[in-house]
Design a protein around this motif. Structure first.
Motif, PDB file in Angstrom:
ATOM      1  N   MET A  68       0.826  -1.207   0.000  1.00 42.69           N
ATOM      2  CA  MET A  68       0.000   0.000   0.000  1.00 42.69           C
ATOM      3  C   MET A  68       0.864   1.263   0.000  1.00 42.69           C
ATOM      4  SD  MET A  68      -2.997  -0.867  -0.410  1.00 42.69           S
ATOM      5  CE  MET A  68      -4.607  -1.203   0.187  1.00 42.69           C
ATOM      6  N   LEU A  69       2.004   1.211   0.655  1.00 42.82           N
ATOM      7  CA  LEU A  69       2.918   2.347   0.654  1.00 42.82           C
ATOM      8  C   LEU A  69       3.478   2.580  -0.752  1.00 42.82           C
ATOM      9  CD1 LEU A  69       4.244   4.486   2.443  1.00 42.82           C
ATOM     10  CD2 LEU A  69       6.086   2.853   2.876  1.00 42.82           C
ATOM     11  N   VAL A  70       3.825   1.509  -1.437  1.00 40.70           N
ATOM     12  CA  VAL A  70       4.298   1.626  -2.820  1.00 40.70           C
ATOM     13  C   VAL A  70       3.181   2.198  -3.699  1.00 40.70           C
ATOM     14  CG1 VAL A  70       5.052   0.306  -4.846  1.00 40.70           C
ATOM     15  CG2 VAL A  70       6.043  -0.167  -2.601  1.00 40.70           C
ATOM     16  N   ALA A  71       1.956   1.717  -3.490  1.00 38.29           N
ATOM     17  CA  ALA A  71       0.816   2.256  -4.248  1.00 38.29           C
ATOM     18  C   ALA A  71       0.634   3.746  -3.959  1.00 38.29           C
ATOM     19  CB  ALA A  71      -0.456   1.487  -3.903  1.00 38.29           C
ATOM     20  N   ALA A  72       0.824   4.144  -2.706  1.00 36.08           N
ATOM     21  CA  ALA A  72       0.694   5.563  -2.346  1.00 36.08           C
ATOM     22  C   ALA A  72       1.743   6.408  -3.054  1.00 36.08           C
ATOM     23  CB  ALA A  72       0.809   5.738  -0.831  1.00 36.08           C
ATOM     24  N   LEU A  73       2.956   5.896  -3.132  1.00 28.04           N
ATOM     25  CA  LEU A  73       4.006   6.629  -3.854  1.00 28.04           C
ATOM     26  C   LEU A  73       3.631   6.770  -5.328  1.00 28.04           C
ATOM     27  CD1 LEU A  73       7.172   5.070  -2.204  1.00 28.04           C
ATOM     28  CD2 LEU A  73       6.202   7.347  -1.809  1.00 28.04           C
ATOM     29  N   GLY A  74       3.066   5.718  -5.890  1.00 28.51           N
ATOM     30  CA  GLY A  74       2.566   5.807  -7.267  1.00 28.51           C
ATOM     31  C   GLY A  74       1.445   6.819  -7.383  1.00 28.51           C
ATOM     32  N   GLY A  75       0.623   6.915  -6.354  1.00 29.92           N
ATOM     33  CA  GLY A  75      -0.452   7.895  -6.350  1.00 29.92           C
ATOM     34  C   GLY A  75       0.066   9.324  -6.340  1.00 29.92           C
ATOM     35  N   PHE A  76       1.147   9.559  -5.590  1.00 33.10           N
ATOM     36  CA  PHE A  76       1.766  10.891  -5.610  1.00 33.10           C
ATOM     37  C   PHE A  76       2.283  11.216  -7.012  1.00 33.10           C
ATOM     38  CE2 PHE A  76       2.409  10.337  -0.923  1.00 33.10           C
ATOM     39  CZ  PHE A  76       1.657  11.439  -0.543  1.00 33.10           C
ATOM     40  N   PHE A  77       2.872  10.217  -7.648  1.00 32.24           N
ATOM     41  CA  PHE A  77       3.366  10.406  -9.016  1.00 32.24           C
ATOM     42  C   PHE A  77       2.211  10.742  -9.952  1.00 32.24           C
ATOM     43  CE2 PHE A  77       4.724   8.489 -13.153  1.00 32.24           C
ATOM     44  CZ  PHE A  77       5.741   9.388 -13.432  1.00 32.24           C
ATOM     45  N   LEU A  78       1.093  10.039  -9.816  1.00 38.86           N
ATOM     46  CA  LEU A  78      -0.083  10.324 -10.651  1.00 38.86           C
ATOM     47  C   LEU A  78      -0.635  11.723 -10.365  1.00 38.86           C
ATOM     48  CD1 LEU A  78      -1.867   6.868 -10.428  1.00 38.86           C
ATOM     49  CD2 LEU A  78      -0.800   7.867 -12.456  1.00 38.86           C
ATOM     50  N   ALA A  79      -0.656  12.100  -9.098  1.00 41.79           N
ATOM     51  CA  ALA A  79      -1.156  13.426  -8.737  1.00 41.79           C
ATOM     52  C   ALA A  79      -0.284  14.522  -9.334  1.00 41.79           C
ATOM     53  CB  ALA A  79      -1.225  13.574  -7.220  1.00 41.79           C
ATOM     54  N   SER A  80       1.004  14.246  -9.488  1.00 46.90           N
ATOM     55  CA  SER A  80       1.897  15.255 -10.065  1.00 46.90           C
ATOM     56  C   SER A  80       1.500  15.581 -11.510  1.00 46.90           C
ATOM     57  CB  SER A  80       3.354  14.805  -9.999  1.00 46.90           C
ATOM     58  OG  SER A  80       3.647  13.812 -10.968  1.00 46.90           O
ATOM     59  N   PHE A  81       0.968  14.606 -12.211  1.00 44.13           N
ATOM     60  CA  PHE A  81       0.480  14.869 -13.564  1.00 44.13           C
ATOM     61  C   PHE A  81      -0.744  15.778 -13.511  1.00 44.13           C
ATOM     62  CE2 PHE A  81       3.030  11.173 -14.449  1.00 44.13           C
ATOM     63  CZ  PHE A  81       3.541  11.431 -15.706  1.00 44.13           C
ATOM     64  N   HIS A  82      -1.620  15.494 -12.558  1.00 48.42           N
ATOM     65  CA  HIS A  82      -2.838  16.293 -12.418  1.00 48.42           C
ATOM     66  C   HIS A  82      -2.485  17.750 -12.132  1.00 48.42           C
ATOM     67  CE1 HIS A  82      -7.295  15.762 -11.503  1.00 48.42           C
ATOM     68  NE2 HIS A  82      -7.092  17.044 -11.567  1.00 48.42           N
ATOM     69  N   VAL A  83      -1.521  17.961 -11.246  1.00 46.80           N
ATOM     70  CA  VAL A  83      -1.095  19.323 -10.896  1.00 46.80           C
ATOM     71  C   VAL A  83      -0.551  20.043 -12.131  1.00 46.80           C
ATOM     72  CG1 VAL A  83       0.616  20.636  -9.570  1.00 46.80           C
ATOM     73  CG2 VAL A  83      -0.688  18.809  -8.469  1.00 46.80           C
ATOM     74  N   ARG A  84       0.152  19.285 -12.981  1.00 41.47           N
ATOM     75  CA  ARG A  84       0.732  19.866 -14.204  1.00 41.47           C
ATOM     76  C   ARG A  84      -0.260  19.926 -15.354  1.00 41.47           C
ATOM     77  NH1 ARG A  84       5.390  16.063 -15.297  1.00 41.47           N
ATOM     78  NH2 ARG A  84       4.347  14.714 -13.827  1.00 41.47           N
ATOM     79  N   LYS A  85      -1.513  19.547 -15.068  1.00 41.52           N
ATOM     80  CA  LYS A  85      -2.593  19.566 -16.064  1.00 41.52           C
ATOM     81  C   LYS A  85      -2.271  18.686 -17.278  1.00 41.52           C
ATOM     82  CE  LYS A  85      -4.342  24.086 -14.699  1.00 41.52           C
ATOM     83  NZ  LYS A  85      -4.827  23.616 -13.478  1.00 41.52           N
ATOM     84  N   LYS A  86      -1.712  17.511 -16.985  1.00 47.32           N
ATOM     85  CA  LYS A  86      -1.423  16.511 -18.003  1.00 47.32           C
ATOM     86  C   LYS A  86      -2.076  15.206 -17.592  1.00 47.32           C
ATOM     87  CE  LYS A  86       3.054  18.352 -19.359  1.00 47.32           C
ATOM     88  NZ  LYS A  86       4.441  18.031 -19.670  1.00 47.32           N
ATOM     89  N   LEU A  87      -2.528  14.460 -18.571  1.00 49.16           N
ATOM     90  CA  LEU A  87      -3.071  13.139 -18.267  1.00 49.16           C
ATOM     91  C   LEU A  87      -1.907  12.190 -17.971  1.00 49.16           C
ATOM     92  CD1 LEU A  87      -5.894  12.752 -20.924  1.00 49.16           C
ATOM     93  CD2 LEU A  87      -6.162  12.936 -18.461  1.00 49.16           C
ATOM     94  N   PRO A  88      -2.044  11.391 -16.931  1.00 44.53           N
ATOM     95  CA  PRO A  88      -0.959  10.465 -16.611  1.00 44.53           C
ATOM     96  C   PRO A  88      -0.943   9.288 -17.585  1.00 44.53           C
ATOM     97  CG  PRO A  88      -2.778  10.135 -15.110  1.00 44.53           C
ATOM     98  CD  PRO A  88      -3.130  11.328 -15.956  1.00 44.53           C
ATOM     99  N   PRO A  89       0.189   8.614 -17.695  1.00 47.80           N
ATOM    100  CA  PRO A  89       0.239   7.421 -18.543  1.00 47.80           C
ATOM    101  C   PRO A  89      -0.722   6.348 -18.015  1.00 47.80           C
ATOM    102  CG  PRO A  89       2.451   8.110 -17.882  1.00 47.80           C
ATOM    103  CD  PRO A  89       1.481   8.933 -17.099  1.00 47.80           C
ATOM    104  N   LYS A  90      -1.468   5.759 -18.908  1.00 45.16           N
ATOM    105  CA  LYS A  90      -2.443   4.745 -18.500  1.00 45.16           C
ATOM    106  C   LYS A  90      -1.761   3.554 -17.839  1.00 45.16           C
ATOM    107  CE  LYS A  90      -5.725   6.176 -21.965  1.00 45.16           C
ATOM    108  NZ  LYS A  90      -6.379   5.907 -23.227  1.00 45.16           N
ATOM    109  N   ALA A  91      -0.571   3.222 -18.297  1.00 49.58           N
ATOM    110  CA  ALA A  91       0.150   2.090 -17.708  1.00 49.58           C
ATOM    111  C   ALA A  91       0.437   2.334 -16.232  1.00 49.58           C
ATOM    112  CB  ALA A  91       1.447   1.840 -18.469  1.00 49.58           C
ATOM    113  N   VAL A  92       0.752   3.569 -15.878  1.00 54.46           N
ATOM    114  CA  VAL A  92       1.034   3.891 -14.468  1.00 54.46           C
ATOM    115  C   VAL A  92      -0.237   3.768 -13.640  1.00 54.46           C
ATOM    116  CG1 VAL A  92       1.878   5.670 -12.878  1.00 54.46           C
ATOM    117  CG2 VAL A  92       2.975   5.370 -15.102  1.00 54.46           C
ATOM    118  N   VAL A  93      -1.361   4.175 -14.209  1.00 51.09           N
ATOM    119  CA  VAL A  93      -2.649   4.038 -13.520  1.00 51.09           C
ATOM    120  C   VAL A  93      -2.931   2.561 -13.243  1.00 51.09           C
ATOM    121  CG1 VAL A  93      -5.146   4.359 -13.738  1.00 51.09           C
ATOM    122  CG2 VAL A  93      -3.590   6.174 -14.472  1.00 51.09           C
ATOM    123  N   VAL A  94      -2.706   1.719 -14.226  1.00 49.18           N
ATOM    124  CA  VAL A  94      -2.965   0.288 -14.083  1.00 49.18           C
ATOM    125  C   VAL A  94      -2.016  -0.333 -13.055  1.00 49.18           C
ATOM    126  CG1 VAL A  94      -2.918  -1.926 -15.309  1.00 49.18           C
ATOM    127  CG2 VAL A  94      -3.972   0.070 -16.383  1.00 49.18           C
TER     128      VAL A  94
END
Length: 112
Positions: A68-94
């Motif tokens: 879950m901690l690793v997933a949370a770190l991935g979530g921070f990475f995904l949120a960084s795309f949102h902040v930059r107003k870019k869609l995150p890579p779908k592979a990272v979401v999966v």
């Protein structure tokens, strides 16, 4: 404590499914839902830390926590795309979802 963490993670997972559905359709996820998803995930992690700090948790709880901690770190990475107003890579979401599901199932297995 583990029961509460599992419930919180299950609710977070519902939000995660909605967020992933947006991204997989090339749409931005609602920011408030992203924040709620993150808050629930963080709450679940705090509950697990509390359980682990008591010193009597089974090894599977530690494994679930690490996943879950690793997933949370991935979530921070995904949120960084949102902040930059870019869609995150779908592979990272999966991958984020897959790691979170693995962590969730590991925690649930403790109760079975």
């Amino acid at each position: 404590m583990l029961n509460y963490a599992i419930i919180v993670f299950a609710i977070a997972a519902v939000g995660g499914l909605l967020l992933a559905a947006h991204v997989l359709r090339n749409k931005f996820a609602p920011w408030m839902l992203s924040l709620l998803h993150a808050l629930l995930g963080a709450t679940g992690l705090v509950l697990l830390v509390t359980l682990l700090a008591q010193g009597n948790a089974p090894q599977k709880v530690l494994i679930g926590f690490v996943l879950m901690l690793v997933a949370a770190l991935g979530g921070f990475f995904l949120a960084s795309f949102h902040v930059r107003k870019k869609l995150p890579p779908k592979a990272v979401v999966v991958i984020h979802a897959g790691v979170a599901v693995a962590g969730f199932l590991t925690l649930v297995s403790v109760l079975l």
